[in-house]
Design an enzyme around this catalytic site. Structure first.
Site, PDB file in Angstrom:
ATOM      1  N   HIS A 238       3.356  10.811   2.332  1.00 43.14           N
ATOM      2  CA  HIS A 238       2.860  11.749   1.332  1.00 43.14           C
ATOM      3  C   HIS A 238       3.690  13.033   1.285  1.00 43.14           C
ATOM      4  CE1 HIS A 238      -0.528   9.123   0.855  1.00 43.14           C
ATOM      5  NE2 HIS A 238      -0.903   9.281   2.107  1.00 43.14           N
TER       6      HIS A 238
ATOM      7  N   HIS B 207       0.826  -1.204   0.000  1.00 44.19           N
ATOM      8  CA  HIS B 207       0.000   0.000   0.000  1.00 44.19           C
ATOM      9  C   HIS B 207       0.863   1.257   0.000  1.00 44.19           C
ATOM     10  CE1 HIS B 207      -3.501   2.516   0.430  1.00 44.19           C
ATOM     11  NE2 HIS B 207      -2.774   3.233   1.279  1.00 44.19           N
TER      12      HIS B 207
END
Length: 308
Positions: free
Chosen positions: A264, A237
């Protein structure tokens, strides 16, 4: 050549952090449109509520990928959708969204991919350009780091290390070509520790999270029904997230991404650092041979893992 969808597709779900219902529709778009969001819940001129996916639009956020425009309009949690678009080789799309956050669906990119594969893509007859990495670029935050290196095609290598035995140390590298993203990564769900869930809930976040749309672990135990979809689903993931965050560059990347405990924010900084250094990259017009090695080349329904 650049592509878009053959037809529009709609998704209904809830926002991960607000828990509010949200509806999203991905429409075909003309060549050189790129990926553009339209916040249909907002009034005013169309230009003011549109947010283009590009490095300049990135707003740093620790729990998701967020973009915004000069009017202060934002769109959050775009990473799974962006990964699906990139992994299916879709370069142009107009996305209508009636809230500030993309629906979480099952916590992976699979629902998006399944819908895109079902309607198919079409060529727009316009040349496709890619970003070729010419020399290594690296960014760091404490013990975490991310790097882009020269390579003929996109590959992603990732390493994670969590104290919970259900995750522990995981490491994987894949070349993201010829449907590899769809086969190997698209069904892998976001994950978190139960302690993180408790903290986020106390701070008004993850209100739409459930044990069905995230893998929740506590020590050696996987609390989500059915357990893991793959033995190393967490690191897969993280690679999915990296795929979506790299797509914010606005074009396919020809290079090798390496992430160590990255998230991120770090990958967004890496994209910006790459494009800010004119000696580190250049544009290439994708030829026939290169096109066959891009992530979306040859993707078909058979590449999808069975629905969980």
């Amino acid at each position: 050549m650049q592509t878009t969808l053959k037809a529009s597709v709609r998704f209904d779900g809830v926002a991960l952090h607000s828990g509010e219902p949200v509806h999203l529709c991905v429409h075909p778009a003309a060549a050189d449109t790129g990926i553009v969001f339209d916040r249909t819940d907002l009034g005013g001129p169309l230009a003011g509520r549109r947010v283009a996916v590009e490095p300049a639009a990135l707003i740093e956020a620790t729990l998701c990928t967020r973009i915004g425009n000069a009017e202060g309009v934002t769109v959050s949690t775009i990473e799974h959708l962006m990964a699906a678009l990139a992994g299916c080789g879709i370069h142009n799309a107009r996305i209508e969204l009636d809230g500030p956050e993309v629906p979480i669906l099952d916590g992976s990119a699979r629902p998006f991919v399944a819908a895109f594969v079902a309607v198919g893509t079409r060529s727009l007859g316009a040349p496709l350009r890619a970003i070729r990495v010419l020399r290594p670029v690296e960014v760091r935050m404490g013990e975490a780091w991310a790097r882009l290196e020269p390579a003929d095609r996109l590959s992603i290598a990732f390493e994670i290390d969590f104290p919970d035995a259900a995750i522990g140390h995981q490491q994987l590298e894949l070349e993201l070509c010829n449907g590899t993203f769809v086969r190997e990564l698209s069904d892998c769900r976001t994950f978190c520790r139960q302690a993180d869930v408790d903290f986020m809930r106390e701070n008004g976040l993850a209100l739409g999270g459930t044990y069905e749309n995230a893998v929740v672990v506590a020590g050696p135990d996987v609390l989500s029904p059915g357990g893991l979809r793959r033995a190393n689903e967490p690191v897969r993931h993280k690679m999915l997230d990296a795929m979506g965050d790299l797509a914010v560059a606005g074009a396919p990347i020809l290079g090798r991404y390496v992430g160590h405990r990255a998230g991120h924010t770090l990958t967004g900084r890496l994209v910006r650092a790459l494009l800010a250094d004119p000696q580190a990259w250049d544009w290439v017009t994708v030829d026939g041979e290169q096109a066959h090695s891009l992530p979306g080349a040859g993707v078909c329904a058979e590449d999808l893992a069975p629905a969980a």
